[in-house]
Design an enzyme around this catalytic site. Structure first.
Site, PDB file in Angstrom:
ATOM      1  N   GLY A 149       2.774 -64.784 -59.303  1.00 31.59           N
ATOM      2  CA  GLY A 149       2.501 -65.316 -57.975  1.00 31.59           C
ATOM      3  C   GLY A 149       1.042 -65.211 -57.591  1.00 31.59           C
TER       4      GLY A 149
ATOM      5  CG  HIS B  20       2.915 -77.272 -50.556  1.00 34.43           C
ATOM      6  ND1 HIS B  20       3.065 -77.564 -49.213  1.00 34.43           N
ATOM      7  CD2 HIS B  20       3.379 -76.003 -50.706  1.00 34.43           C
ATOM      8  CE1 HIS B  20       3.593 -76.525 -48.593  1.00 34.43           C
ATOM      9  NE2 HIS B  20       3.775 -75.568 -49.462  1.00 34.43           N
TER      10      HIS B  20
ATOM     11  CG  ASP C 198       5.072 -69.151 -50.776  1.00 38.76           C
ATOM     12  OD1 ASP C 198       5.217 -69.163 -52.015  1.00 38.76           O
ATOM     13  OD2 ASP C 198       4.216 -68.445 -50.210  1.00 38.76           O
TER      14      ASP C 198
END
Length: 256
Positions: free
Chosen positions: A61, A83, A138
């Site tokens: 991460g 994203h 997320d």
């Protein structure tokens, strides 16, 4: 040293996250390099993709040293870095195999779950991690984990933050198979090569259909299937598949 390395073997592109000293934690440079690698994967000669990590980890991460001074606007950081790469994986109309060689934690866990297939080393572990530092999942974690495990198990796991072994991940259906650590690279290459020899356009359109199931009605999905079936019938691979069937031989698909 490049933060992300790519290697072509025939129709298979392997993307390796390459910050092994920090278990391939994401920083700005790695996001940028990963984006370039995923653009390379769009090449029509690439018919399957393997994503893995260098060293002992898959990806743990966010590199929290980037937050040493100030985290800034986390929402904007996610929108501008994570994203685009998650969306790029889902936009690839070809199979993407995550070869999870070690720890997949936080956004690294989300990233693995964004791939189409996960094969894990017996040394791999999966850790949601977010709740352990007071954050929410997320990078698509809530979307992909719920789709893979169902609401109840997704809630339990994401809200506990507990570490899953490779064997537990397999029992839950998070990964499709577990292999010995030394065999992971060859097994992932074998799976990717098998997928690369199949009708790539049909696989890509199937991926597109599956991605839209969650928000679709039956009528809407039937219509999308009909539309994409109409496109599939026009492909060279459909013609080759029918001809091979009639001639009682193995088809030779070209991905066109």
């Amino acid at each position: 040293m490049a933060e992300v390395e790519t290697q072509r073997d025939g129709a298979v592109l392997t993307i390796t996250l390459n910050r092994p000293d920090v278990l391939n934690a994401f920083n700005g440079a790695m996001h940028k390099a990963l984006n370039a690698a995923l653009k390379e994967a769009r090449d029509e000669e690439v018919r399957a993709v393997v994503v893995t990590g260098a060293g002992r980890g898959f990806c743990v991460g966010q590199d929290l040293t980037e937050f040493r001074d100030a985290a800034g606007d986390i929402g904007d950081r996610l929108r501008s870095t994570y994203h685009p790469n998650i969306l790029a994986i889902r936009a690839l109309e070809k199979p993407v195999v995550a070869a999870v060689n070690g720890a997949a934690a936080g956004a690294g866990m989300s990233f693995a779950c964004a791939c189409d297939i996960r094969i894990a080393s017996d040394a791999a572990v999966f850790v949601p991690a977010f709740v352990n530092i007071g954050l929410v999942p997320d990078s698509g974690g809530t979307f992909f984990v719920t789709r893979l495990l169902g609401y109840a198990r997704a809630f339990e796991w994401l809200c506990s933050g507990r570490r899953l072994s490779a064997a537990e991940a397999h029992a839950w259906g998070l990964v499709s198979e577990v292999v010995e650590a030394g065999a992971l690279t060859s097994r992932a290459a074998e799976v990717a090569a098998t997928l690369a020899a199949l009708p790539t356009r049909a696989i890509g359109m199937t991926k597109r259909l599956l991605d839209r199931v969650g928000g679709s009605t039956l009528e809407g999905q039937l219509e999308r299937e009909a539309q994409l079936q109409g496109a599939a019938v026009q492909s060279e691979d459909f013609r080759e598949g029918v001809q091979a069937f009639l001639e009682k031989r193995e088809p030779s698909f070209k991905g066109r």
